[in-house]
Design a protein around this motif. Structure first.
Motif, mmCIF file in Angstrom:
data_model
loop_
_atom_site.group_PDB
_atom_site.id
_atom_site.type_symbol
_atom_site.label_atom_id
_atom_site.label_comp_id
_atom_site.label_asym_id
_atom_site.label_seq_id
_atom_site.Cartn_x
_atom_site.Cartn_y
_atom_site.Cartn_z
ATOM 1 N N GLU A 165 0.802 -1.242 -0.152
ATOM 2 C CA GLU A 165 -0.008 0.021 0.007
ATOM 3 C C GLU A 165 0.816 1.383 -0.017
ATOM 4 O O GLU A 165 0.355 2.413 -0.154
ATOM 5 C CB GLU A 165 -0.812 0.092 1.220
ATOM 6 N N VAL A 176 -2.891 8.842 -4.194
ATOM 7 C CA VAL A 176 -3.959 8.199 -3.250
ATOM 8 C C VAL A 176 -4.333 9.470 -2.435
ATOM 9 O O VAL A 176 -3.622 10.104 -1.880
ATOM 10 C CB VAL A 176 -3.231 7.239 -2.201
ATOM 11 N N ARG A 193 -7.767 6.554 1.881
ATOM 12 C CA ARG A 193 -7.508 4.919 1.995
ATOM 13 C C ARG A 193 -8.692 4.121 2.466
ATOM 14 O O ARG A 193 -8.708 3.208 1.923
ATOM 15 C CB ARG A 193 -6.298 4.789 3.050
ATOM 16 N N ARG A 194 -9.538 4.815 3.255
ATOM 17 C CA ARG A 194 -10.697 3.834 3.562
ATOM 18 C C ARG A 194 -11.883 4.644 3.598
ATOM 19 O O ARG A 194 -12.250 5.218 4.951
ATOM 20 C CB ARG A 194 -10.343 3.061 4.812
ATOM 21 N N LEU A 240 -10.947 3.625 -0.493
ATOM 22 C CA LEU A 240 -9.751 4.064 -1.268
ATOM 23 C C LEU A 240 -10.034 4.923 -2.543
ATOM 24 O O LEU A 240 -11.023 4.672 -3.180
ATOM 25 C CB LEU A 240 -9.085 2.868 -1.891
ATOM 26 N N ARG A 289 -4.130 -0.979 -8.742
ATOM 27 C CA ARG A 289 -5.148 -1.109 -7.858
ATOM 28 C C ARG A 289 -5.308 -2.281 -7.143
ATOM 29 O O ARG A 289 -5.249 -2.800 -6.056
ATOM 30 C CB ARG A 289 -6.452 -0.635 -8.459
ATOM 31 N N PHE A 346 -3.508 -3.044 -3.412
ATOM 32 C CA PHE A 346 -4.549 -2.992 -2.426
ATOM 33 C C PHE A 346 -5.576 -4.180 -2.796
ATOM 34 O O PHE A 346 -6.771 -4.272 -2.776
ATOM 35 C CB PHE A 346 -5.423 -1.740 -2.606
ATOM 36 N N GLN A 387 -8.944 -4.648 -0.544
ATOM 37 C CA GLN A 387 -10.028 -3.795 -0.743
ATOM 38 C C GLN A 387 -11.032 -4.128 -1.967
ATOM 39 O O GLN A 387 -10.581 -3.767 -3.061
ATOM 40 C CB GLN A 387 -9.695 -2.156 -1.056
#
Length: 426
Positions: A229, A299, A302-303, A305, A324, A328, A331
Protein backbone atom coordinates in the motif's frame (compact mmCIF):
# COMPACT_ATOMS: atom_id res chain seq x y z
CA UNK A 1 -0.76 35.87 -18.68
CA UNK A 2 -3.49 35.94 -21.31
CA UNK A 3 -0.85 36.43 -24.02
CA UNK A 4 0.77 33.12 -23.09
CA UNK A 5 -2.45 31.17 -22.70
CA UNK A 6 -3.70 32.51 -26.02
CA UNK A 7 -0.86 31.00 -28.04
CA UNK A 8 -1.68 27.97 -30.27
CA UNK A 9 -1.77 24.76 -28.26
CA UNK A 10 -1.48 21.18 -29.49
CA UNK A 11 -4.27 20.20 -27.11
CA UNK A 12 -6.56 22.81 -28.57
CA UNK A 13 -5.74 23.37 -32.23
CA UNK A 14 -3.30 20.71 -33.41
CA UNK A 15 -2.64 22.13 -36.85
CA UNK A 16 -1.79 25.57 -35.52
CA UNK A 17 0.20 24.40 -32.52
CA UNK A 18 2.49 21.79 -34.04
CA UNK A 19 5.19 23.77 -35.82
CA UNK A 20 8.10 21.41 -36.50
CA UNK A 21 11.58 22.85 -36.45
CA UNK A 22 13.83 24.62 -34.00
CA UNK A 23 13.92 28.07 -35.60
CA UNK A 24 11.41 29.69 -33.27
CA UNK A 25 12.80 28.25 -30.04
CA UNK A 26 16.31 29.21 -31.17
CA UNK A 27 15.12 32.78 -31.80
CA UNK A 28 13.38 32.95 -28.42
CA UNK A 29 16.34 31.66 -26.44
CA UNK A 30 18.84 33.72 -28.41
CA UNK A 31 16.96 36.87 -27.45
CA UNK A 32 16.99 35.66 -23.83
CA UNK A 33 20.80 35.24 -23.91
CA UNK A 34 20.60 31.45 -24.28
CA UNK A 35 19.67 30.52 -20.71
CA UNK A 36 19.93 26.80 -21.53
CA UNK A 37 23.70 27.16 -21.66
CA UNK A 38 23.89 28.18 -18.00
CA UNK A 39 23.20 24.75 -16.45
CA UNK A 40 23.68 21.06 -17.18
CA UNK A 41 20.70 19.30 -18.66
CA UNK A 42 19.22 15.84 -19.09
CA UNK A 43 16.74 15.15 -21.90
CA UNK A 44 14.02 12.47 -21.75
CA UNK A 45 11.79 11.23 -24.58
CA UNK A 46 9.43 8.26 -24.81
CA UNK A 47 5.90 7.16 -25.61
CA UNK A 48 5.19 6.18 -21.98
CA UNK A 49 7.09 6.67 -18.75
CA UNK A 50 9.05 9.77 -19.69
CA UNK A 51 7.31 12.00 -17.13
CA UNK A 52 7.84 9.61 -14.23
CA UNK A 53 11.42 8.88 -15.28
CA UNK A 54 12.15 12.61 -15.53
CA UNK A 55 10.71 13.19 -12.07
CA UNK A 56 12.76 10.38 -10.52
CA UNK A 57 16.01 11.60 -12.08
CA UNK A 58 15.32 15.18 -10.96
CA UNK A 59 14.49 14.01 -7.45
CA UNK A 60 17.88 12.29 -7.18
CA UNK A 61 19.58 15.61 -7.88
CA UNK A 62 17.45 17.43 -5.34
CA UNK A 63 18.11 14.73 -2.74
CA UNK A 64 21.85 15.20 -3.32
CA UNK A 65 21.53 18.90 -2.55
CA UNK A 66 21.76 20.03 -6.17
CA UNK A 67 19.34 22.80 -7.13
CA UNK A 68 17.45 20.93 -9.84
CA UNK A 69 15.02 22.18 -12.45
CA UNK A 70 12.33 20.00 -13.99
CA UNK A 71 10.31 20.79 -17.11
CA UNK A 72 7.31 18.53 -17.85
CA UNK A 73 4.03 18.80 -19.72
CA UNK A 74 1.09 19.02 -19.64
CA UNK A 75 0.21 20.67 -16.34
CA UNK A 76 -2.61 19.78 -13.95
CA UNK A 77 -3.65 23.08 -12.41
CA UNK A 78 -1.55 25.95 -13.76
CA UNK A 79 1.08 26.52 -16.42
CA UNK A 80 3.81 27.37 -13.90
CA UNK A 81 3.83 23.70 -12.82
CA UNK A 82 5.72 23.01 -16.05
CA UNK A 83 8.77 24.78 -14.60
CA UNK A 84 9.74 23.49 -11.17
CA UNK A 85 12.88 23.66 -9.05
CA UNK A 86 13.23 21.04 -6.33
CA UNK A 87 9.54 20.26 -6.76
CA UNK A 88 8.26 23.82 -6.33
CA UNK A 89 6.67 25.55 -9.35
CA UNK A 90 7.65 29.00 -10.55
CA UNK A 91 5.73 31.73 -8.74
CA UNK A 92 2.83 33.43 -10.48
CA UNK A 93 4.65 36.74 -10.08
CA UNK A 94 7.80 35.49 -11.79
CA UNK A 95 5.89 33.94 -14.70
CA UNK A 96 3.65 36.97 -15.23
CA UNK A 97 6.69 39.25 -15.11
CA UNK A 98 8.62 37.10 -17.58
CA UNK A 99 5.72 37.10 -20.02
CA UNK A 100 5.48 40.91 -19.77
CA UNK A 101 9.23 41.31 -20.30
CA UNK A 102 9.14 39.19 -23.44
CA UNK A 103 5.76 40.15 -24.88
CA UNK A 104 7.32 41.87 -27.90
CA UNK A 105 9.58 38.88 -28.50
CA UNK A 106 6.64 36.47 -28.49
CA UNK A 107 4.75 38.68 -30.92
CA UNK A 108 7.74 38.91 -33.26
CA UNK A 109 8.66 35.20 -33.24
CA UNK A 110 5.12 33.75 -33.13
CA UNK A 111 5.83 30.62 -31.04
CA UNK A 112 3.34 27.96 -30.09
CA UNK A 113 2.25 27.73 -26.46
CA UNK A 114 4.59 24.78 -25.95
CA UNK A 115 7.57 26.57 -27.47
CA UNK A 116 6.95 29.59 -25.26
CA UNK A 117 6.68 27.49 -22.11
CA UNK A 118 9.89 25.62 -22.92
CA UNK A 119 11.72 28.93 -23.35
CA UNK A 120 10.27 30.28 -20.12
CA UNK A 121 11.21 27.12 -18.23
CA UNK A 122 14.83 27.33 -19.36
CA UNK A 123 14.89 31.05 -18.55
CA UNK A 124 13.49 30.33 -15.09
CA UNK A 125 16.10 27.67 -14.36
CA UNK A 126 18.88 30.04 -15.40
CA UNK A 127 17.57 33.06 -13.48
CA UNK A 128 17.03 30.98 -10.35
CA UNK A 129 20.51 29.48 -10.68
CA UNK A 130 19.62 25.82 -11.05
CA UNK A 131 22.67 23.59 -11.13
CA UNK A 132 21.00 21.28 -13.61
CA UNK A 133 17.62 20.59 -15.20
CA UNK A 134 15.79 17.51 -16.40
CA UNK A 135 13.68 18.29 -19.45
CA UNK A 136 10.88 16.09 -20.78
CA UNK A 137 10.23 16.06 -24.53
CA UNK A 138 6.78 17.26 -25.55
CA UNK A 139 6.16 15.24 -28.72
CA UNK A 140 8.57 13.01 -30.63
CA UNK A 141 12.03 14.41 -30.14
CA UNK A 142 13.90 15.39 -33.29
CA UNK A 143 11.78 18.46 -34.06
CA UNK A 144 10.53 19.11 -30.53
CA UNK A 145 11.35 22.53 -29.07
CA UNK A 146 13.23 20.87 -26.20
CA UNK A 147 15.79 19.55 -28.69
CA UNK A 148 17.54 22.89 -28.49
CA UNK A 149 19.42 21.39 -25.54
CA UNK A 150 22.96 20.06 -25.57
CA UNK A 151 22.40 17.57 -22.74
CA UNK A 152 24.89 15.64 -20.65
CA UNK A 153 22.65 12.55 -20.88
CA UNK A 154 19.44 11.60 -22.66
CA UNK A 155 16.92 8.77 -22.70
CA UNK A 156 14.15 7.14 -24.70
CA UNK A 157 11.99 5.33 -22.17
CA UNK A 158 9.65 3.48 -24.55
CA UNK A 159 8.37 3.45 -28.13
CA UNK A 160 4.78 2.89 -29.25
CA UNK A 161 2.79 3.88 -32.30
CA UNK A 162 1.52 7.38 -31.44
CA UNK A 163 0.75 10.60 -33.30
CA UNK A 164 1.35 8.65 -36.51
CA UNK A 165 0.38 11.58 -38.74
CA UNK A 166 3.30 13.50 -37.24
CA UNK A 167 5.86 10.88 -36.20
CA UNK A 168 5.41 8.10 -38.76
CA UNK A 169 3.30 5.00 -39.26
CA UNK A 170 5.83 2.35 -38.15
CA UNK A 171 7.64 1.70 -34.89
CA UNK A 172 10.97 2.29 -36.63
CA UNK A 173 9.83 5.71 -37.88
CA UNK A 174 8.56 6.74 -34.44
CA UNK A 175 11.78 5.51 -32.85
CA UNK A 176 13.89 7.55 -35.28
CA UNK A 177 11.97 10.69 -34.34
CA UNK A 178 12.55 10.02 -30.65
CA UNK A 179 16.21 9.21 -31.21
CA UNK A 180 16.56 12.65 -32.78
CA UNK A 181 17.59 13.82 -29.30
CA UNK A 182 20.75 11.65 -29.35
CA UNK A 183 23.96 13.71 -29.47
CA UNK A 184 27.57 12.83 -30.27
CA UNK A 185 29.33 11.38 -27.25
CA UNK A 186 26.30 11.83 -24.96
CA UNK A 187 25.10 8.70 -23.10
CA UNK A 188 21.71 7.54 -24.38
CA UNK A 189 19.62 5.35 -22.08
CA UNK A 190 17.01 3.12 -23.73
CA UNK A 191 14.23 1.68 -21.59
CA UNK A 192 13.52 -2.05 -21.41
CA UNK A 193 10.04 -1.58 -22.89
CA UNK A 194 11.14 -1.05 -26.50
CA UNK A 195 10.03 -3.48 -29.27
CA UNK A 196 12.76 -5.04 -31.47
CA UNK A 197 11.88 -3.00 -34.56
CA UNK A 198 12.13 0.23 -32.59
CA UNK A 199 15.30 -0.88 -30.81
CA UNK A 200 17.00 -1.54 -34.13
CA UNK A 201 16.19 2.01 -35.26
CA UNK A 202 17.48 3.45 -31.98
CA UNK A 203 20.71 1.48 -32.38
CA UNK A 204 21.11 2.83 -35.91
CA UNK A 205 20.74 6.45 -34.81
CA UNK A 206 23.06 5.92 -31.85
CA UNK A 207 25.67 4.54 -34.24
CA UNK A 208 25.22 7.41 -36.69
CA UNK A 209 25.54 10.03 -33.93
CA UNK A 210 28.21 8.08 -32.00
CA UNK A 211 26.10 8.25 -28.85
CA UNK A 212 26.99 5.53 -26.29
CA UNK A 213 23.87 3.37 -25.93
CA UNK A 214 22.86 2.02 -22.51
CA UNK A 215 20.06 -0.54 -22.64
CA UNK A 216 18.21 -0.81 -19.35
CA UNK A 217 17.21 -4.39 -20.16
CA UNK A 218 20.88 -5.36 -20.50
CA UNK A 219 22.46 -3.21 -17.80
CA UNK A 220 19.97 -3.62 -14.95
CA UNK A 221 18.19 -6.53 -13.29
CA UNK A 222 15.11 -6.36 -11.09
CA UNK A 223 15.67 -9.25 -8.68
CA UNK A 224 12.54 -8.47 -6.69
CA UNK A 225 9.49 -6.25 -7.09
CA UNK A 226 7.44 -5.92 -3.93
CA UNK A 227 4.05 -4.20 -4.08
CA UNK A 228 2.19 -2.91 -1.03
CA UNK A 229 0.00 0.00 0.00
CA UNK A 230 3.03 2.33 0.22
CA UNK A 231 4.11 1.60 -3.36
CA UNK A 232 7.05 -0.44 -4.64
CA UNK A 233 10.03 -1.99 -2.86
CA UNK A 234 12.71 -3.07 -5.32
CA UNK A 235 15.85 -5.13 -5.34
CA UNK A 236 17.68 -3.62 -8.32
CA UNK A 237 21.10 -4.39 -9.77
CA UNK A 238 22.90 -1.83 -11.96
CA UNK A 239 26.47 -1.83 -13.27
CA UNK A 240 27.52 0.20 -10.21
CA UNK A 241 25.78 -1.51 -7.32
CA UNK A 242 22.84 -3.47 -5.95
CA UNK A 243 20.01 -1.44 -4.43
CA UNK A 244 18.29 -3.66 -1.87
CA UNK A 245 14.93 -2.60 -0.49
CA UNK A 246 14.74 0.46 -2.75
CA UNK A 247 11.51 2.23 -1.79
CA UNK A 248 9.57 3.95 -4.57
CA UNK A 249 6.17 5.47 -3.59
CA UNK A 250 4.69 4.72 -7.00
CA UNK A 251 2.20 2.04 -7.94
CA UNK A 252 2.16 -0.67 -10.59
CA UNK A 253 4.66 -3.16 -11.96
CA UNK A 254 5.29 -0.83 -14.93
CA UNK A 255 6.73 1.76 -12.55
CA UNK A 256 9.44 -0.71 -11.55
CA UNK A 257 10.71 -0.50 -15.14
CA UNK A 258 10.65 3.29 -15.00
CA UNK A 259 12.56 3.19 -11.71
CA UNK A 260 15.22 0.90 -13.22
CA UNK A 261 15.64 3.27 -16.16
CA UNK A 262 15.79 6.29 -13.85
CA UNK A 263 18.38 4.69 -11.57
CA UNK A 264 20.70 3.92 -14.47
CA UNK A 265 20.09 7.36 -15.98
CA UNK A 266 20.81 9.03 -12.64
CA UNK A 267 24.10 7.14 -12.32
CA UNK A 268 25.16 8.43 -15.72
CA UNK A 269 24.00 12.02 -15.17
CA UNK A 270 24.69 12.74 -11.49
CA UNK A 271 28.20 12.33 -10.07
CA UNK A 272 26.55 12.08 -6.63
CA UNK A 273 24.70 8.95 -7.74
CA UNK A 274 27.92 7.40 -9.01
CA UNK A 275 29.74 7.93 -5.72
CA UNK A 276 26.90 6.87 -3.40
CA UNK A 277 23.59 5.00 -3.43
CA UNK A 278 22.02 7.44 -0.98
CA UNK A 279 20.87 10.14 -3.47
CA UNK A 280 19.01 7.48 -5.45
CA UNK A 281 17.46 6.02 -2.31
CA UNK A 282 16.44 9.41 -0.92
CA UNK A 283 15.36 10.81 -4.28
CA UNK A 284 13.19 7.87 -5.17
CA UNK A 285 11.61 7.70 -1.71
CA UNK A 286 10.81 11.43 -1.82
CA UNK A 287 9.96 11.79 -5.51
CA UNK A 288 6.44 13.15 -5.01
CA UNK A 289 7.73 15.98 -2.84
CA UNK A 290 11.16 16.56 -4.39
CA UNK A 291 9.88 16.61 -7.97
CA UNK A 292 6.30 17.79 -7.41
CA UNK A 293 4.93 14.63 -9.03
CA UNK A 294 1.12 14.69 -9.11
CA UNK A 295 -1.65 12.63 -10.66
CA UNK A 296 0.25 9.34 -10.99
CA UNK A 297 -1.83 6.90 -8.93
CA UNK A 298 -2.14 9.64 -6.36
CA UNK A 299 -3.85 8.25 -3.26
CA UNK A 300 -6.34 10.85 -2.02
CA UNK A 301 -7.91 8.63 0.65
CA UNK A 302 -7.47 5.07 1.91
CA UNK A 303 -10.69 3.75 3.50
CA UNK A 304 -12.48 4.02 1.25
CA UNK A 305 -9.67 4.09 -1.30
CA UNK A 306 -9.69 7.14 -3.60
CA UNK A 307 -7.08 7.30 -6.36
CA UNK A 308 -6.46 9.89 -9.09
CA UNK A 309 -4.46 8.89 -12.14
CA UNK A 310 -3.93 10.68 -15.45
CA UNK A 311 -4.25 7.41 -17.42
CA UNK A 312 -5.92 8.41 -20.69
CA UNK A 313 -5.25 5.55 -23.10
CA UNK A 314 -5.93 1.79 -22.87
CA UNK A 315 -2.40 0.67 -21.90
CA UNK A 316 -2.22 3.19 -19.06
CA UNK A 317 -5.74 2.41 -17.86
CA UNK A 318 -4.95 -1.31 -17.82
CA UNK A 319 -1.81 -0.62 -15.77
CA UNK A 320 -3.76 1.51 -13.30
CA UNK A 321 -6.47 -1.12 -12.85
CA UNK A 322 -3.79 -3.78 -12.26
CA UNK A 323 -2.01 -1.53 -9.76
CA UNK A 324 -5.19 -1.12 -7.74
CA UNK A 325 -5.61 -4.89 -7.50
CA UNK A 326 -1.92 -5.62 -6.82
CA UNK A 327 -1.28 -2.94 -4.19
CA UNK A 328 -4.64 -3.00 -2.40
CA UNK A 329 -5.77 -6.64 -2.66
CA UNK A 330 -7.85 -6.49 0.50
CA UNK A 331 -10.07 -3.67 -0.73
CA UNK A 332 -12.44 -5.76 -2.76
CA UNK A 333 -15.61 -3.70 -2.44
CA UNK A 334 -17.37 -1.85 -5.22
CA UNK A 335 -15.12 -0.30 -7.88
CA UNK A 336 -16.37 3.09 -9.10
CA UNK A 337 -14.53 4.91 -11.88
CA UNK A 338 -15.12 8.63 -12.43
CA UNK A 339 -14.11 8.76 -16.07
CA UNK A 340 -13.80 11.36 -18.79
CA UNK A 341 -11.93 11.29 -22.08
CA UNK A 342 -10.94 13.52 -24.95
CA UNK A 343 -12.54 12.77 -28.31
CA UNK A 344 -9.29 11.50 -29.85
CA UNK A 345 -8.85 8.70 -27.29
CA UNK A 346 -9.95 5.08 -27.73
CA UNK A 347 -13.13 5.06 -25.66
CA UNK A 348 -14.17 1.60 -26.85
CA UNK A 349 -10.92 -0.04 -25.76
CA UNK A 350 -11.11 1.71 -22.40
CA UNK A 351 -14.71 0.58 -21.97
CA UNK A 352 -13.65 -3.03 -22.60
CA UNK A 353 -11.11 -2.79 -19.77
CA UNK A 354 -13.64 -1.21 -17.42
CA UNK A 355 -16.16 -3.95 -18.20
CA UNK A 356 -13.56 -6.64 -17.46
CA UNK A 357 -12.83 -4.93 -14.13
CA UNK A 358 -16.58 -4.98 -13.32
CA UNK A 359 -16.46 -1.25 -12.67
CA UNK A 360 -19.38 1.10 -12.25
CA UNK A 361 -18.59 4.20 -14.32
CA UNK A 362 -19.67 7.74 -13.55
CA UNK A 363 -19.06 9.96 -16.62
CA UNK A 364 -17.24 13.23 -15.97
CA UNK A 365 -18.45 16.37 -17.70
CA UNK A 366 -15.53 18.49 -18.89
CA UNK A 367 -15.59 22.09 -20.06
CA UNK A 368 -13.62 21.51 -23.24
CA UNK A 369 -14.54 21.35 -26.88
CA UNK A 370 -12.11 18.44 -27.20
CA UNK A 371 -13.85 16.35 -24.53
CA UNK A 372 -16.06 13.41 -25.33
CA UNK A 373 -19.55 14.46 -24.14
CA UNK A 374 -20.89 12.41 -21.21
CA UNK A 375 -23.85 11.14 -23.24
CA UNK A 376 -21.51 9.90 -25.99
CA UNK A 377 -19.33 8.18 -23.37
CA UNK A 378 -22.47 6.68 -21.83
CA UNK A 379 -23.38 5.18 -25.22
CA UNK A 380 -19.98 3.47 -25.44
CA UNK A 381 -20.34 2.15 -21.89
CA UNK A 382 -23.86 0.91 -22.58
CA UNK A 383 -22.61 -1.21 -25.47
CA UNK A 384 -20.38 -3.04 -22.99
CA UNK A 385 -23.15 -3.48 -20.43
CA UNK A 386 -21.35 -1.30 -17.88
CA UNK A 387 -23.34 0.09 -14.96
CA UNK A 388 -23.38 3.87 -15.15
CA UNK A 389 -24.02 6.71 -12.77
CA UNK A 390 -25.18 10.22 -13.65
CA UNK A 391 -22.74 12.64 -15.28
CA UNK A 392 -21.11 15.27 -13.10
CA UNK A 393 -17.82 16.94 -12.25
CA UNK A 394 -14.93 14.93 -10.84
CA UNK A 395 -15.21 16.68 -7.48
CA UNK A 396 -18.97 16.10 -7.32
CA UNK A 397 -18.40 12.41 -8.00
CA UNK A 398 -15.74 12.27 -5.30
CA UNK A 399 -18.03 13.85 -2.71
CA UNK A 400 -20.93 11.58 -3.67
CA UNK A 401 -18.71 8.51 -3.41
CA UNK A 402 -17.40 9.48 0.03
CA UNK A 403 -20.94 10.03 1.26
CA UNK A 404 -22.18 6.58 0.31
CA UNK A 405 -19.12 4.29 0.14
CA UNK A 406 -18.20 1.40 2.42
CA UNK A 407 -14.60 1.25 3.71
CA UNK A 408 -13.63 -1.47 1.21
CA UNK A 409 -14.98 0.42 -1.82
CA UNK A 410 -12.66 2.05 -4.35
CA UNK A 411 -12.99 5.23 -6.42
CA UNK A 412 -10.64 5.68 -9.35
CA UNK A 413 -10.64 9.13 -10.96
CA UNK A 414 -9.01 9.03 -14.39
CA UNK A 415 -9.20 9.60 -18.14
CA UNK A 416 -7.41 12.92 -18.59
CA UNK A 417 -5.36 15.56 -16.80
CA UNK A 418 -8.47 17.73 -16.59
CA UNK A 419 -10.46 14.99 -14.89
CA UNK A 420 -7.71 14.43 -12.31
CA UNK A 421 -7.26 18.17 -11.69
CA UNK A 422 -10.96 18.40 -10.90
CA UNK A 423 -10.65 15.89 -8.07
CA UNK A 424 -7.27 16.86 -6.58
CA UNK A 425 -6.53 19.71 -4.23
CA UNK A 426 -4.03 22.23 -5.58
Amino acid sequence: MDELLGLPRFAGREGAAFKPGLGRIRALLGAMDDPQQQFRSAHVAGSHGKGTTSALVAAVGSAAGRRTGLHTSPHLFAVNERMRIDGAPASNDWLAGAVRRHRDLFERVGPSFFEATVALSLLYFAEKQAAAAVVEVGLGGRLDATNILQPAACAVTSVRLEHTALLGSTLAEVAREKAGIFKKGVPAVVGADVPPEALAALRDIAGETRAPLHRVGEETTLHRVGQDEAGLRLDLQTPLRRYRGLRVPLYGRHQAGNAAAAARFAELFWSDARSSAQPVRDGFAGVRRLAGLRGRFEVLGRRPLVVADVAHHPDALAATLRARADHFPRQQGRLVVAFGLMRDKDAAACAKLLAEAEAEVWPVALESGRALPPDALADVLRERGIARGPAGTAEAHRQRFLAEADPDDVLLVCGSHRVVAGACDT
